[in-house]
Design a protein around this motif. Structure first.
Motif, PDB file in Angstrom:
ATOM      1  N   LEU A   1      70.113  41.988  44.933  1.00 21.46           N
ATOM      2  CA  LEU A   1      70.005  43.143  44.027  1.00 21.46           C
ATOM      3  C   LEU A   1      70.774  44.355  44.519  1.00 21.46           C
ATOM      4  CD1 LEU A   1      66.222  43.540  43.103  1.00 21.46           C
ATOM      5  CD2 LEU A   1      68.065  42.763  41.620  1.00 21.46           C
ATOM      6  N   MET A   2      70.943  44.452  45.855  1.00 14.95           N
ATOM      7  CA  MET A   2      71.397  45.727  46.419  1.00 14.95           C
ATOM      8  C   MET A   2      72.875  46.010  46.177  1.00 14.95           C
ATOM      9  SD  MET A   2      71.605  44.915  50.501  1.00 14.95           S
ATOM     10  CE  MET A   2      72.895  43.837  51.168  1.00 14.95           C
TER      11      MET A   2
ATOM     12  N   ALA B   1      62.616  40.866  33.751  1.00 18.17           N
ATOM     13  CA  ALA B   1      62.849  39.434  33.959  1.00 18.17           C
ATOM     14  C   ALA B   1      61.566  38.720  34.374  1.00 18.17           C
ATOM     15  CB  ALA B   1      63.935  39.226  35.014  1.00 18.17           C
ATOM     16  N   GLU B   2      60.765  39.373  35.215  1.00 18.50           N
ATOM     17  CA  GLU B   2      59.522  38.748  35.663  1.00 18.50           C
ATOM     18  C   GLU B   2      58.537  38.643  34.498  1.00 18.50           C
ATOM     19  OE1 GLU B   2      58.937  37.466  38.656  1.00 18.50           O
ATOM     20  OE2 GLU B   2      60.691  38.180  39.727  1.00 18.50           O
ATOM     21  N   THR B   3      58.570  39.630  33.597  1.00 18.63           N
ATOM     22  CA  THR B   3      57.721  39.568  32.400  1.00 18.63           C
ATOM     23  C   THR B   3      58.113  38.351  31.562  1.00 18.63           C
ATOM     24  OG1 THR B   3      57.578  41.958  32.356  1.00 18.63           O
ATOM     25  CG2 THR B   3      56.991  40.808  30.335  1.00 18.63           C
TER      26      THR B   3
ATOM     27  N   ASP C   1      65.150  46.154  35.533  1.00 19.53           N
ATOM     28  CA  ASP C   1      65.625  44.852  35.057  1.00 19.53           C
ATOM     29  C   ASP C   1      64.796  43.706  35.650  1.00 19.53           C
ATOM     30  OD1 ASP C   1      67.569  46.185  33.651  1.00 19.53           O
ATOM     31  OD2 ASP C   1      69.175  45.796  35.085  1.00 19.53           O
ATOM     32  N   VAL C   2      64.433  43.835  36.938  1.00 20.12           N
ATOM     33  CA  VAL C   2      63.624  42.795  37.584  1.00 20.12           C
ATOM     34  C   VAL C   2      62.261  42.683  36.909  1.00 20.12           C
ATOM     35  CG1 VAL C   2      62.335  42.228  39.693  1.00 20.12           C
ATOM     36  CG2 VAL C   2      64.737  42.886  39.844  1.00 20.12           C
TER      37      VAL C   2
ATOM     38  N   GLN D   1      62.560  39.708  45.057  1.00 23.54           N
ATOM     39  CA  GLN D   1      62.809  40.862  44.188  1.00 23.54           C
ATOM     40  C   GLN D   1      61.532  41.425  43.568  1.00 23.54           C
ATOM     41  OE1 GLN D   1      65.335  39.735  40.942  1.00 23.54           O
ATOM     42  NE2 GLN D   1      63.940  38.193  40.151  1.00 23.54           N
ATOM     43  N   GLU D   2      60.540  40.564  43.348  1.00 25.34           N
ATOM     44  CA  GLU D   2      59.296  41.024  42.739  1.00 25.34           C
ATOM     45  C   GLU D   2      58.560  41.974  43.694  1.00 25.34           C
ATOM     46  OE1 GLU D   2      55.890  38.847  39.996  1.00 25.34           O
ATOM     47  OE2 GLU D   2      57.230  37.647  41.229  1.00 25.34           O
TER      48      GLU D   2
END
Lengths: 446, 446
Positions: B136-137, B253-255, B249-250, B214-215
């Motif tokens: 992500l970074m 996406a997790e949703t 965004d993460v 990422q979560e």
């Protein structure tokens, strides 16, 4: 990495319960508010009020604001004396103060606000609906005049910064407080100090009104990658700003609502509610489901003579109904999510439905063949095999069509498609599955 | 408020399709990347490649990065000549470039990277798993030396700022690039210029390693309200930073993953996949469901003689099974969400299960009584009424217990509780519902 292990949390709770409050308070003073909020959440109601009362207001206020469970925050504040509660409110940022006070009865709210000194900002924020931009925003921000030079603006920012926590962008306004532009820190520090703010600022592309829905605010922030969105009134005057941390909380809350609705629970059920409150919230859904279950079961009553003559069919009822429900729920989950992410482009609804129909048909053929083979292998005859295959293909096709069609239709009608709970799809596939299996049997076999 | 109405989107697509590319390009140059990304998403594959090829790389690169549908981004880049693709990659931030290149086959990736000039940062980022902090970074950040004065740091920030977009906080490092602290802009502009950075910086409370999920990065950012989280290696050296826009965004996406899993779809199904890909992704779940449906139906086979003697029972099968499934799914949705939000405090699992059991029992009594009254009113006798009531209470109680127990158990075992799809709960309640209704009937009625 800073993280609070469960053991530390348990140890802190133990300190409080063993009466060693001074030891706990010494540790609390050095903790992050979110970690201390978890300690509060682990206590029961009277312990929590006692801890909030005994900690210094500048510590307990931040911990209370970060406590994960909203209902308990209000309860705790309401259990304090109005003057104690007022000291807590005085220590909070205006948006956090309005959030917590917003959970109280209006009478209790007024009782506490009467004791709060010099916070007209909090009273102003309380007037907005909590699920709007106005309910999310803080009025504390840093602004400079459009007519200023960059050097003058930097000096002005310096003065305002002392009173404002983390302020993100600098907003540019005219003499009547109307938003004219946005200055990033980057621009402020790299621009020629003698240039005018007007020449170096960016236009305020993304703004919202105070009545804008919080979900739309979150969508705009994610879409345009801005760390804070200015809130302006109808005349363009700057009222406040919504920051990224509030938006992450909004996205989490909307996720909760979507998952609860999908699971057939009222979207506003408090997750930590007592069983009595949970029954009140869920019983209406149980009775809606009861009604749809009676409709499905009336199909069985209608074909009772078919079942009497071929009781072996009964074992196939849950298979045809269940797999149709499964396939419909899959199509529903994918379509609801595509709509929420606005991933269905202009005029492509038909393409989306066609895709789900093709998936349902294919899976119907695959699973239907498997069930027909089992029927043949157990000596139940080719006619039953054919009926089961046809019923499976039909029900999985109908299930996936409805699973895609219903949310798209709701969206077109301006209704949130997430209300299309899986309950309705499975009610439909139960009814169709029973009708297909028993109807085809009475036609082909009997 | 800046928002792109559907009409404008349609008009832009129409310009392209009518061959008026120059008119479109003139408008595109003034649009926000996210809005232009929506135009790209509305085109079909060959049109999209053509538009990306003809727009200037500095415009098409940003639009491609903001296009909502990830799979199509990679496809588009792969369809360009390696030199054209390289011009696009050169214009992108390192994290966006690595994201898009990460969607390509390794051979294609290398082919493009060979043409890209001077971007070792992108190649470095490609080595991290895309669902980690490293994936992500961005490596582009502004840092100052811990030994510097505030005035010196401000001068250094000014120089670095010219090359770095929106940089949020300033990181403080020592001579070996080890992260020593964080400086907010506020501190930088309000501090005495002659003080040393060391004296005014904040400690770097929240940091993550590049392999962090990422979560967890999103959870830390939401919890500690920081606009960017520094990523450090095992020796504490600063590698990059994850910013709030990536985290939003993460969370989105997790949703998506959670809702897909809940609906019985593989969490990694691409929402915009073709029907063939969707069948491949969902068919395994359909067959899992087929297996559980056979188990439930075998209960009916087992009690076939009961059904033969009292075929009226068949109409109650879907009611008892369906309502148990509904109640179980409700308990599952609430419990999965409480776990995701880490709202279940230390040692309170038992309390959570007890609450859901109480809710299931109460709703079982309410709905069971209603069904029993219907049975009596339609003249089916008090014995059938009693059996239906008992089966309903039992099945709703079992459903809500299992709905709460399974995710809590998975969580305790270190497995993501969101894999507890509603499919398994409804399979369980179907089986128990049939067994309770038919078993109790054979015992009490026959």
């Amino acid at each position: 990495v800073k993280r609070q292990p469960t053991e530390l949390l348990k140890a802190l709770v133990a300190l409080i319960r063993r009466g060693l409050f001074e030891d706990f308070a010494a540790k609390a003073a050095k903790m992050e508010p979110a970690d201390l909020g978890d300690v509060l959440a682990s206590l029961d109601g009277t312990e929590r009020v006692d801890v909030v009362r005994r900690l210094p207001p500048e510590v307990s206020s931040q911990a209370l604001a970060e406590m994960p469970d909203e209902a308990h925050r209000g309860e705790t504040l309401a259990a304090l004396d109005p003057t104690e509660a007022a000291h807590i409110v005085e220590q909070l940022d205006d948006d956090d103060a309005a959030d917590i006070l917003g959970e109280l009865e209006p009478a209790k709210q007024q009782e506490i606000l009467a004791e709060v000194e010099d916070r007209p900002d909090v009273e102003r924020l309380l007037r907005y609906d909590e699920e709007t931009a106005g309910g999310l925003m803080t009025t504390h921000l840093v602004s400079v005049l459009v007519s200023d030079t960059v050097a003058g603006a930097l000096e002005s920012v310096r003065k305002q910064a002392e009173e404002t926590e983390d302020f993100g962008n600098v907003f540019v306004v005219d003499g009547a407080s109307r938003l004219m532009g946005v200055l990033s820190f980057k621009t402020l520090v790299v621009s020629d100090p003698d240039r005018r703010v007007e020449e170096v600022m960016e236009p305020p592309d993304v703004t919202v009104g105070p009545e804008e829905d919080q979900e739309e605010v979150a969508r705009l922030m994610a879409r345009y990658n801005v760390p804070s969105i200015p809130v302006v009134d109808a005349d363009g005057r700057l009222l406040g700003r919504v920051t990224f941390d509030d938006v992450i909380d909004v996205v989490e809350a909307e996720t909760t609502e979507d998952i609860l609705r999908f699971g057939g629970v009222s979207a506003h059920e408090d997750l930590a509610a007592s069983w009595g409150t949970a029954v009140k919230s869920r019983a209406p859904w149980v009775f809606v489901n009861l009604l749809t279950a009676f409709i499905a079961s009336s199909v069985i009553v209608l074909f009772e003579d078919v079942l009497v003559r071929a009781v072996a069919l009964a074992a196939y009822l849950p298979i045809v109904a269940g797999l149709g429900g499964n396939t419909g729920t899959q199509a529903l989950a994918v379509t609801v999510r595509r709509l929420a992410l606005r991933q269905i482009p202009v005029d492509q609804s038909v393409r989306v439905i066609r895709k789900e129909m093709a998936v349902g048909l294919t899976n119907g053929l695959l699973a239907g063949s498997a069930v027909a083979i089992v029927a043949l292998a157990t000596g139940q005859g080719p006619q039953l095999g054919l009926v089961v295959l046809m019923a499976m293909v039909g029900n999985l096709f109908l299930g996936s069509s409805v699973g895609a069609l219903v949310p798209l239709l709701l969206n077109r009608l301006g209704v949130d498609p997430a209300i299309a709970s899986s309950i309705f799809v499975t009610a439909f596939t139960d009814t169709c599955g029973f009708a297909l299996l028993l109807g085809l049997s009475s036609w082909i076999i009997l």
